[in-house]
Design a protein around this motif. Structure first.
Motif, PDB file in Angstrom:
ATOM      1  N   ILE A 132       5.029  10.563  -2.011  1.00 53.24           N
ATOM      2  CA  ILE A 132       4.336   9.985  -0.808  1.00 53.24           C
ATOM      3  C   ILE A 132       4.927  10.799   0.640  1.00 53.24           C
ATOM      4  CG2 ILE A 132       4.352   7.655  -1.611  1.00 53.24           C
ATOM      5  CD1 ILE A 132       6.741   6.861   0.128  1.00 53.24           C
ATOM      6  N   ALA A 149      13.879   0.854   5.853  1.00 55.50           N
ATOM      7  CA  ALA A 149      14.511   1.530   6.771  1.00 55.50           C
ATOM      8  C   ALA A 149      14.038   2.977   6.886  1.00 55.50           C
ATOM      9  CB  ALA A 149      16.038   1.475   6.708  1.00 55.50           C
ATOM     10  N   GLY A 150      13.696   3.435   5.637  1.00 56.23           N
ATOM     11  CA  GLY A 150      13.649   4.933   5.592  1.00 56.23           C
ATOM     12  C   GLY A 150      12.406   5.483   6.214  1.00 56.23           C
ATOM     13  N   THR A 151      11.415   4.546   6.079  1.00 55.90           N
ATOM     14  CA  THR A 151      10.174   4.630   6.916  1.00 55.90           C
ATOM     15  C   THR A 151      10.201   4.596   8.453  1.00 55.90           C
ATOM     16  OG1 THR A 151       8.786   3.847   5.072  1.00 55.90           O
ATOM     17  CG2 THR A 151       7.843   3.854   6.982  1.00 55.90           C
ATOM     18  N   GLU A 210       4.324  -2.132   3.796  1.00 58.98           N
ATOM     19  CA  GLU A 210       3.375  -0.868   4.128  1.00 58.98           C
ATOM     20  C   GLU A 210       4.177   0.514   3.647  1.00 58.98           C
ATOM     21  OE1 GLU A 210       1.360  -0.489   7.888  1.00 58.98           O
ATOM     22  OE2 GLU A 210       1.826   1.636   7.971  1.00 58.98           O
ATOM     23  N   PRO A 213      19.094  -3.452   5.901  1.00 59.01           N
ATOM     24  CA  PRO A 213      20.289  -4.268   5.896  1.00 59.01           C
ATOM     25  C   PRO A 213      21.813  -3.898   6.638  1.00 59.01           C
ATOM     26  CG  PRO A 213      19.745  -2.929   3.759  1.00 59.01           C
ATOM     27  CD  PRO A 213      18.680  -2.988   4.840  1.00 59.01           C
ATOM     28  N   PRO A 233      13.046  -9.773  -2.437  1.00 49.43           N
ATOM     29  CA  PRO A 233      11.957  -9.926  -1.752  1.00 49.43           C
ATOM     30  C   PRO A 233      11.305 -11.131  -1.449  1.00 49.43           C
ATOM     31  CG  PRO A 233      12.003  -8.007  -3.147  1.00 49.43           C
ATOM     32  CD  PRO A 233      13.251  -8.705  -3.359  1.00 49.43           C
ATOM     33  N   ASP A 267       9.316   8.133  10.039  1.00 47.20           N
ATOM     34  CA  ASP A 267       8.005   8.263  10.608  1.00 47.20           C
ATOM     35  C   ASP A 267       8.066   7.714  12.029  1.00 47.20           C
ATOM     36  OD1 ASP A 267       7.086   8.968   8.202  1.00 47.20           O
ATOM     37  OD2 ASP A 267       6.051   7.009   7.598  1.00 47.20           O
ATOM     38  N   GLY A 309      20.767  -5.490  -0.968  1.00 47.88           N
ATOM     39  CA  GLY A 309      19.289  -5.538  -0.635  1.00 47.88           C
ATOM     40  C   GLY A 309      19.196  -7.016  -0.410  1.00 47.88           C
ATOM     41  N   PHE A 310      17.868  -7.312   0.014  1.00 44.24           N
ATOM     42  CA  PHE A 310      17.509  -8.642   0.157  1.00 44.24           C
ATOM     43  C   PHE A 310      16.354  -8.915  -0.804  1.00 44.24           C
ATOM     44  CE2 PHE A 310      17.580  -7.076   4.604  1.00 44.24           C
ATOM     45  CZ  PHE A 310      18.793  -7.472   5.116  1.00 44.24           C
ATOM     46  N   LEU A 318      13.185  -3.772   7.280  1.00 44.13           N
ATOM     47  CA  LEU A 318      14.112  -4.022   6.238  1.00 44.13           C
ATOM     48  C   LEU A 318      15.202  -3.023   6.618  1.00 44.13           C
ATOM     49  CD1 LEU A 318      12.257  -4.773   3.066  1.00 44.13           C
ATOM     50  CD2 LEU A 318      13.072  -6.541   5.054  1.00 44.13           C
ATOM     51  N   VAL A 349      -0.629  12.301   3.989  1.00 48.74           N
ATOM     52  CA  VAL A 349      -0.757  12.737   2.824  1.00 48.74           C
ATOM     53  C   VAL A 349      -2.311  12.489   2.295  1.00 48.74           C
ATOM     54  CG1 VAL A 349      -0.453  11.644   0.364  1.00 48.74           C
ATOM     55  CG2 VAL A 349       1.416  11.949   2.161  1.00 48.74           C
ATOM     56  N   ARG A 351       9.560  12.721  -2.066  1.00 39.74           N
ATOM     57  CA  ARG A 351       9.852  11.303  -2.188  1.00 39.74           C
ATOM     58  C   ARG A 351       8.763  10.446  -2.962  1.00 39.74           C
ATOM     59  NH1 ARG A 351      12.967   9.637   3.250  1.00 39.74           N
ATOM     60  NH2 ARG A 351      13.685  11.314   3.632  1.00 39.74           N
ATOM     61  N   ARG A 372      10.453  -2.250  -4.877  1.00 40.19           N
ATOM     62  CA  ARG A 372      11.376  -3.279  -5.105  1.00 40.19           C
ATOM     63  C   ARG A 372      10.452  -4.798  -4.897  1.00 40.19           C
ATOM     64  NH1 ARG A 372      16.799  -2.993  -1.620  1.00 40.19           N
ATOM     65  NH2 ARG A 372      17.314  -0.755  -2.227  1.00 40.19           N
ATOM     66  N   GLN A 414       0.844  -1.224  -0.079  1.00 38.54           N
ATOM     67  CA  GLN A 414       0.025   0.185   0.113  1.00 38.54           C
ATOM     68  C   GLN A 414       0.950   1.255  -0.024  1.00 38.54           C
ATOM     69  OE1 GLN A 414      -1.233   2.564   2.526  1.00 38.54           O
ATOM     70  NE2 GLN A 414       1.040   2.617   3.254  1.00 38.54           N
ATOM     71  N   LEU A 442      10.471   3.066  -1.999  1.00 40.95           N
ATOM     72  CA  LEU A 442      11.471   2.316  -2.464  1.00 40.95           C
ATOM     73  C   LEU A 442      11.259   0.675  -2.277  1.00 40.95           C
ATOM     74  CD1 LEU A 442      14.506   4.286  -1.536  1.00 40.95           C
ATOM     75  CD2 LEU A 442      14.111   3.633  -3.707  1.00 40.95           C
TER      76      LEU A 442
HETATM   77  N1  LIG Z   1       2.495   7.949   2.066  1.00 42.08           N
HETATM   78  C1  LIG Z   1       2.680   6.664   2.414  1.00 42.08           C
HETATM   79  O1  LIG Z   1       1.787   5.713   2.098  1.00 42.08           O
HETATM   80  C2  LIG Z   1       3.853   6.282   3.131  1.00 42.08           C
HETATM   81  C3  LIG Z   1       4.241   5.082   3.599  1.00 42.08           C
HETATM   82  C4  LIG Z   1       5.251   4.743   4.269  1.00 42.08           C
HETATM   83  C5  LIG Z   1       6.246   5.504   4.110  1.00 42.08           C
HETATM   84  N2  LIG Z   1       6.235   7.014   3.867  1.00 42.08           N
HETATM   85  C6  LIG Z   1       7.291   7.939   3.872  1.00 42.08           C
HETATM   86  O2  LIG Z   1       8.100   7.427   2.727  1.00 42.08           O
HETATM   87  C7  LIG Z   1       9.395   7.889   3.261  1.00 42.08           C
HETATM   88  C8  LIG Z   1      10.266   6.639   3.145  1.00 42.08           C
HETATM   89  O3  LIG Z   1      10.226   6.037   2.101  1.00 42.08           O
HETATM   90  P1  LIG Z   1      11.596   5.801   1.022  1.00 42.08           P
HETATM   91  O4  LIG Z   1      11.073   5.178  -0.258  1.00 42.08           O
HETATM   92  O5  LIG Z   1      12.409   6.664   1.077  1.00 42.08           O
HETATM   93  O6  LIG Z   1      12.211   4.549   1.934  1.00 42.08           O
HETATM   94  P2  LIG Z   1      11.737   3.073   2.525  1.00 42.08           P
HETATM   95  O7  LIG Z   1      11.134   2.403   1.358  1.00 42.08           O
HETATM   96  O8  LIG Z   1      10.922   3.477   3.722  1.00 42.08           O
HETATM   97  O9  LIG Z   1      13.166   2.522   2.853  1.00 42.08           O
HETATM   98  C9  LIG Z   1      13.930   1.907   1.868  1.00 42.08           C
HETATM   99  C10 LIG Z   1      15.243   1.393   2.508  1.00 42.08           C
HETATM  100  O10 LIG Z   1      14.757   0.441   3.077  1.00 42.08           O
HETATM  101  C11 LIG Z   1      15.791  -0.690   2.886  1.00 42.08           C
HETATM  102  N3  LIG Z   1      15.067  -1.548   2.176  1.00 42.08           N
HETATM  103  C12 LIG Z   1      13.862  -1.580   1.234  1.00 42.08           C
HETATM  104  N4  LIG Z   1      13.841  -2.715   0.654  1.00 42.08           N
HETATM  105  C13 LIG Z   1      14.747  -3.703   0.954  1.00 42.08           C
HETATM  106  C14 LIG Z   1      15.109  -4.999   0.351  1.00 42.08           C
HETATM  107  N5  LIG Z   1      14.540  -5.610  -0.430  1.00 42.08           N
HETATM  108  N6  LIG Z   1      16.134  -5.406   0.692  1.00 42.08           N
HETATM  109  C15 LIG Z   1      17.215  -4.557   1.650  1.00 42.08           C
HETATM  110  N7  LIG Z   1      16.892  -3.318   2.127  1.00 42.08           N
HETATM  111  C16 LIG Z   1      15.727  -2.953   1.930  1.00 42.08           C
HETATM  112  C17 LIG Z   1      16.931  -0.109   2.240  1.00 42.08           C
HETATM  113  O11 LIG Z   1      17.564   0.495   3.338  1.00 42.08           O
HETATM  114  P3  LIG Z   1      19.090   1.030   2.967  1.00 42.08           P
HETATM  115  O12 LIG Z   1      19.201   2.176   2.290  1.00 42.08           O
HETATM  116  O13 LIG Z   1      19.692   0.841   4.569  1.00 42.08           O
HETATM  117  O14 LIG Z   1      19.804  -0.197   2.368  1.00 42.08           O
HETATM  118  C18 LIG Z   1      16.220   0.936   1.484  1.00 42.08           C
HETATM  119  O15 LIG Z   1      16.964   2.107   0.984  1.00 42.08           O
HETATM  120  C19 LIG Z   1       9.233   8.359   4.709  1.00 42.08           C
HETATM  121  O16 LIG Z   1       9.541  10.044   4.437  1.00 42.08           O
HETATM  122  C20 LIG Z   1       7.832   8.132   5.010  1.00 42.08           C
HETATM  123  O17 LIG Z   1       7.495   9.225   5.667  1.00 42.08           O
HETATM  124  C21 LIG Z   1       5.044   7.043   3.065  1.00 42.08           C
END
Ligand SMILES: NC(=O)c1ccc[n+]([C@@H]2O[C@H](COP(=O)([O-])OP(=O)(O)OC[C@H]3O[C@@H](n4cnc5c(N)ncnc54)[C@H](OP(=O)(O)O)[C@@H]3O)[C@@H](O)[C@H]2O)c1
Length: 268
Positions: A72, A105-107, A201, A132, A183, A111, A180-181, A130, A82, A232, A209, A63, A205
């Motif tokens: 997002i 990790a970013g989320t 969720e 790594p 999926p 958040d 990365g791992f 996730l 949002v 983002r 993936r 989602q 990124l």
């Molecule tokens: N509106 C919405 O529905 C929603 C939902 C969730 C989050 N958000 C927002 O989205 C932002 C974060 O999103 P984002 O896209 O920047 O990052 P993200 O998807 O939350 O995190 C990305 C990081 O997670 C790790 N990761 C993800 N998939 C992986 C895999 N298959 N294997 C290994 N590591 C994996 C990696 O960490 P490493 O970089 O350390 O390798 C990757 O860089 C935040 O600002 C949050 O507030 C919005």
């Protein structure tokens, strides 16, 4: 019966069906598939959205809540919120229908989410992060609050933090192209622990993936009438040359307050 009471009843029936599915050795296909428009077949919106999610014991759904221009969060990572209250409730319903909820990790960093079910009736899923390189600080709520078990997936190169209470550190090999791992491997590891119903969720990124790896059964994208113009991104995939190569999944859509939920079915 007023709408709230009708929704609560429909939701109770969905949870009951989920309980039956979990007890059963077999899938429980719905007798009549809800149509391509929300209310088709005289079903309430709650039934139309969630019945398809309680028919198979294995489910991988992702989602995201995004702006009209596909963002997002802001560049700084601000994303609260949002989409509106109806979509937040929808997110809590999705959590209640799965065994595990996965975030990147970013989320976890931006958040500091709890990933629990608070707005509707239902059980908390196991929380999976996730991470790594082990960059998520251990003071995040999901590592501290004990509200549900948490699995912290790290690569073998990360220095493992000491596990405590309801938090378990699981080290995995990074085998995906570009690091990365994979999926599918993440899902296998969860399935080996009995978690076959999984919600990815966010953020963008992580969902991208899982989508690119072809492991998602469904993607719920909720679009809010909001323009950011920067920030983002939601889904990002490798470039394609022509529109014929674009993904055109079967789609149903539903109004969630001021937002529109696109329910994309990624399996034939
Ligand atoms: N509106 C919405 O529905 C929603 C939902 C969730 C989050 N958000 C927002 O989205 C932002 C974060 O999103 P984002 O896209 O920047 O990052 P993200 O998807 O939350 O995190 C990305 C990081 O997670 C790790 N990761 C993800 N998939 C992986 C895999 N298959 N294997 C290994 N590591 C994996 C990696 O960490 P490493 O970089 O350390 O390798 C990757 O860089 C935040 O600002 C949050 O507030 C919005």
């Amino acid at each position: 019966m007023n709408e709230k009471r009708a929704d609560a009843r429909a939701w109770d029936a969905i949870l009951e069906r989920l309980a039956t599915l979990r007890r059963s050795e077999e899938d429980q296909p719905v007798v009549r598939e809800p149509g391509t428009e929300g209310h088709a077949g005289g079903r309430s919106q709650v039934e139309a959205i969630y019945l398809p999610l309680v028919q198979t014991r294995k489910l991988v759904i992702a989602q995201l809540g995004q702006t009209l221009d596909g963002r997002i969060a802001t560049h700084s990572g601000h994303s609260h919120f949002v989409t509106g209250a109806e979509d937040i409730e929808h997110l809590h319903r999705l959590r209640a229908l799965v065994d595990a909820v996965v975030v990147g990790a970013g989320t976890a960093i931006s958040d500091d989410p709890q990933l629990t079910v608070r707005h509707v009736r239902g059980d908390n899923p196991v929380r999976v992060v996730l991470d790594p390189s082990g960059r998520v600080p251990s003071d995040r709520k999901l590592f501290q609050d004990g509200a549900a078990p948490t699995l912290w997936l790290q690569s073998r190169r990360a220095k493992p933090p000491s596990a405590s209470g309801t938090v378990e550190v699981l080290q995995m090999d990074e085998v995906a192209a570009g690091g990365g791992f994979h999926p599918a491997t993440v899902l296998e590891r969860l399935a080996a622990r009995g978690m076959t119903r999984v919600l990815v969720e966010g953020g963008g990124l992580t969902v991208s993936r899982f989508l690119a790896a072809g492991v998602l059964d469904r993607l719920h994208l909720t679009v809010a009438p909001l323009l950011l113009g920067s920030g983002r991104p939601s889904v990002t995939l490798d470039p394609v040359r022509t529109l014929q190569e674009a993904l055109r999944p079967q789609c149903r859509h539903f109004a969630l307050g001021p937002d529109i939920l696109f329910d994309l079915c990624l399996r034939p």
